[in-house]
Design an enzyme around this catalytic site. Structure first.
Site, PDB file in Angstrom:
ATOM      1  N   ASP A   1     -49.619   0.239 -17.201  1.00  0.00           N
ATOM      2  CA  ASP A   1     -48.165   0.290 -17.109  1.00  0.00           C
ATOM      3  C   ASP A   1     -47.766   1.751 -16.860  1.00  0.00           C
ATOM      4  O   ASP A   1     -47.696   2.546 -17.779  1.00  0.00           O
ATOM      5  CB  ASP A   1     -47.563  -0.248 -18.414  1.00  0.00           C
ATOM      6  CG  ASP A   1     -46.045  -0.181 -18.430  1.00  0.00           C
ATOM      7  OD1 ASP A   1     -45.462   0.470 -17.542  1.00  0.00           O
ATOM      8  OD2 ASP A   1     -45.441  -0.772 -19.347  1.00  0.00           O
TER       9      ASP A   1
ATOM     10  N   LYS B   1     -38.839   2.512 -13.083  1.00  0.00           N
ATOM     11  CA  LYS B   1     -38.076   3.695 -13.498  1.00  0.00           C
ATOM     12  C   LYS B   1     -37.779   4.704 -12.376  1.00  0.00           C
ATOM     13  O   LYS B   1     -36.779   4.571 -11.708  1.00  0.00           O
ATOM     14  CB  LYS B   1     -38.736   4.329 -14.710  1.00  0.00           C
ATOM     15  CG  LYS B   1     -38.547   3.417 -15.931  1.00  0.00           C
ATOM     16  CD  LYS B   1     -38.614   4.127 -17.259  1.00  0.00           C
ATOM     17  CE  LYS B   1     -37.935   3.295 -18.323  1.00  0.00           C
ATOM     18  NZ  LYS B   1     -38.816   2.749 -19.340  1.00  0.00           N
TER      19      LYS B   1
ATOM     20  N   TYR C   1     -29.907  -1.720 -27.839  1.00  0.00           N
ATOM     21  CA  TYR C   1     -30.321  -1.594 -29.236  1.00  0.00           C
ATOM     22  C   TYR C   1     -29.198  -1.094 -30.149  1.00  0.00           C
ATOM     23  O   TYR C   1     -29.350  -0.096 -30.849  1.00  0.00           O
ATOM     24  CB  TYR C   1     -31.554  -0.661 -29.345  1.00  0.00           C
ATOM     25  CG  TYR C   1     -32.802  -1.295 -28.777  1.00  0.00           C
ATOM     26  CD1 TYR C   1     -33.573  -2.145 -29.556  1.00  0.00           C
ATOM     27  CD2 TYR C   1     -33.187  -1.072 -27.455  1.00  0.00           C
ATOM     28  CE1 TYR C   1     -34.704  -2.754 -29.041  1.00  0.00           C
ATOM     29  CE2 TYR C   1     -34.322  -1.690 -26.924  1.00  0.00           C
ATOM     30  CZ  TYR C   1     -35.076  -2.520 -27.726  1.00  0.00           C
ATOM     31  OH  TYR C   1     -36.194  -3.122 -27.214  1.00  0.00           O
TER      32      TYR C   1
ATOM     33  N   TYR D   1     -45.188   0.418 -25.561  1.00  0.00           N
ATOM     34  CA  TYR D   1     -43.930  -0.217 -25.155  1.00  0.00           C
ATOM     35  C   TYR D   1     -44.091  -0.678 -23.715  1.00  0.00           C
ATOM     36  O   TYR D   1     -44.420   0.129 -22.839  1.00  0.00           O
ATOM     37  CB  TYR D   1     -42.734   0.740 -25.263  1.00  0.00           C
ATOM     38  CG  TYR D   1     -41.470   0.079 -24.783  1.00  0.00           C
ATOM     39  CD1 TYR D   1     -40.789  -0.826 -25.602  1.00  0.00           C
ATOM     40  CD2 TYR D   1     -40.982   0.288 -23.494  1.00  0.00           C
ATOM     41  CE1 TYR D   1     -39.661  -1.489 -25.150  1.00  0.00           C
ATOM     42  CE2 TYR D   1     -39.846  -0.372 -23.037  1.00  0.00           C
ATOM     43  CZ  TYR D   1     -39.194  -1.249 -23.865  1.00  0.00           C
ATOM     44  OH  TYR D   1     -38.079  -1.927 -23.418  1.00  0.00           O
TER      45      TYR D   1
HETATM   46  C1  PLP Z   1     -38.985   1.306 -19.551  1.00  0.00           C
HETATM   47  C2  PLP Z   1     -40.348   0.757 -19.590  1.00  0.00           C
HETATM   48  C3  PLP Z   1     -40.587  -0.605 -19.326  1.00  0.00           C
HETATM   49  C4  PLP Z   1     -39.471  -1.593 -19.071  1.00  0.00           C
HETATM   50  O1  PLP Z   1     -38.753  -1.315 -17.925  1.00  0.00           O
HETATM   51  P1  PLP Z   1     -37.264  -1.912 -17.745  1.00  0.00           P
HETATM   52  O2  PLP Z   1     -36.876  -1.483 -16.372  1.00  0.00           O
HETATM   53  O3  PLP Z   1     -36.436  -1.296 -18.827  1.00  0.00           O
HETATM   54  O4  PLP Z   1     -37.362  -3.384 -17.883  1.00  0.00           O
HETATM   55  C5  PLP Z   1     -41.898  -1.052 -19.353  1.00  0.00           C
HETATM   56  N1  PLP Z   1     -42.901  -0.209 -19.615  1.00  0.00           N
HETATM   57  C6  PLP Z   1     -42.719   1.101 -19.852  1.00  0.00           C
HETATM   58  C7  PLP Z   1     -43.885   1.990 -20.109  1.00  0.00           C
HETATM   59  C8  PLP Z   1     -41.438   1.632 -19.866  1.00  0.00           C
HETATM   60  O5  PLP Z   1     -41.247   2.922 -20.147  1.00  0.00           O
END
Ligand code: PLP
Length: 428
Positions: A250, A279, A21, A149
């Protein structure tokens, strides 16, 4: 490295390498790091920074961990990578069984991929294929909440907040989905049925087009660092059941203890039909993610048309990443992680509370090992970052937000240095 080479390196970086970004015309300065250990990053000029970011939720055990280094070295000696089509290996099996033990019981199948965004693409595809295979061809939309996100790829981006995700740039390419208002109930708020009204109206009106609901449980990360009541999730689960819509959670940011429970959905006592993790999965050593689902979903996909799940990344279940992930999970399980998170939460609450109520501060919120100070104005990122570096800490604000989610191993004194840096920069 001498100063001349350092200047060259920075010049080259500035000229040729795109950072997340950022503009290539006038990029913000990037600080060169040469090593990292425990909770400290060492800059090229020898300065040490206490890490408040865990490298975006990943490095929960800190950097350069002997157990994880050992797992990596052992696996390299055996094999770094083999394709996953037609082959399997112990690191994948071990990791899958660990994940299934830790996650809610209905989740029984694991699909490995190489990043969080891809695991979200996989989750969306699973939901769509689940409906397709049952002849529910009209169900090709998703329902989510604003301020979310879920990643940067197109499918994931289409369920990110439309404003911060800049949907207007990609209009015509992004699939259009349904967005409920972001949950208004704070974590501890007494429940009021009006909090779920907007979501209920949308699912009620459009359930025959909706394949799945997708959202981040309890904590919305990069879409605004919002923390909401687990009660909201209980209603979402109940409404998904009522209207026969799948629920995708997520847990990429919230997973592996960050909010105080192993997964955030535990706080609501609910289980999703599909869950994404990433992550912290490998403590940040390598890029790895997974999408977990129920036998109900996998059976429907597998018995429908075309009878297979249509996805298969080249680096699927990379053995090196899987070995490190298993070692990282074992390390977490053998550590007093709940106690550590509780201690961090308490300290964050104590030490950030002086910011609450100030005219420049909109809100202070803390949950588990996450501390957020939301300002009334956008933060001047370059200036704040420079101040933080001068104070010996690594904190990267975005928008109106200054926030930290340190490694769980952080000691009281180091955490105090992080919170003091925040209160000083904010002027609390
Ligand atoms: C970071 C993140 C993603 C994307 O993961 P990447 O490994 O950066 O592609 C998706 N959802 C959430 C909640 C995140 O924090």
């Amino acid at each position: 490295m001498n100063t001349e080479t350092q200047t060259d390196l920075l010049k080259y970086d500035r000229k040729h390498i795109w950072h997340p970004y950022t503009s290539m015309l006038d990029p913000l300065p990037a600080y060169p790091v040469v090593s990292a250990k425990g909770v400290r990053l060492t800059l090229e000029d020898g300065r040490e920074l206490i890490d408040g970011m865990s490298s975006w939720w990943a490095a929960i055990h800190g950097y350069n961990h002997p157990e994880l280094n050992k797992a990596a070295k052992q696996q390299i000696e055996a094999m770094s990578h083999i394709m996953f089509g037609g082959l399997t290996h112990p690191p994948a099996v071990e990791l899958a069984s660990l994940l299934l033990k830790l996650t809610p019981e209905p989740l029984q199948k694991v699909f490995f991929s190489d990043s969080g965004s891809v695991s979200v693409e996989v989750a969306i595809k699973m939901a769509l294929q689940y409906c397709y295979s049952q002849g529910l061809r009209k169900k090709d939309k998703l329902l989510t909440i604003r301020s979310g996100y879920n990643g940067d790829t197109f499918g994931a981006m289409a369920v990110c907040d439309p404003v911060t995700g800049m949907h207007k740039i990609f209009r015509g390419i992004l699939p259009l989905h349904y967005f409920a208002e972001a949950p208004r109930c704070r974590y501890d708020d007494k429940w009021n049925d009006k909090y779920i009204e907007n979501f209920r109206d949308l699912i009620n009106a459009h359930h025959d087009e909706i394949a799945a609901v997708i959202l981040e449980p309890v904590v919305q990360g990069a879409g605004g660092m919002r923390i909401y009541s687990p009660q909201y999730l209980r209603y979402v689960r109940a409404l998904c059941d009522e209207y026969d819509v799948l629920l995708i959670l997520d847990e990429i940011a919230t997973g592996f203890g960050r909010t105080g429970t192993m997964f955030a959905c535990e706080q609501a006592g609910i289980s999703p039909d599909i869950m994404c993790v990433g992550k912290a999965l490998t403590n940040g050593y390598l890029s790895l993610a997974a999408t977990l689902t129920t036998s109900n979903v996998s059976d429907a996909i597998s018995s429908g048309d075309p009878g297979v799940f249509m996805h298969g990344p080249t680096f699927m279940a990379n053995p090196l990443a899987c070995s490190i992930a298993s070692a990282s999970i074992q390390l977490l399980l053998s550590s007093p992680w709940q106690e550590r998170i509780r201690r961090i939460e308490k300290q964050l609450k104590n030490e950030l509370s002086s910011c609450a109520g100030l005219p420049q501060v909109a809100d202070v919120r803390v949950l588990g090992a996450i501390g957020v100070v939301e300002l009334n104005q956008p933060v001047d990122i370059a200036a704040a970052q420079k101040q933080f570096v001068e104070k010996g800490v690594w904190i990267r604000p975005f928008g109106n937000l200054i926030y930290i989610m340190p490694p769980y191993i952080i000691e009281e004194k180091d955490l105090r240095q992080l919170t003091s840096a925040i209160t000083e920069v904010v002027g609390c």
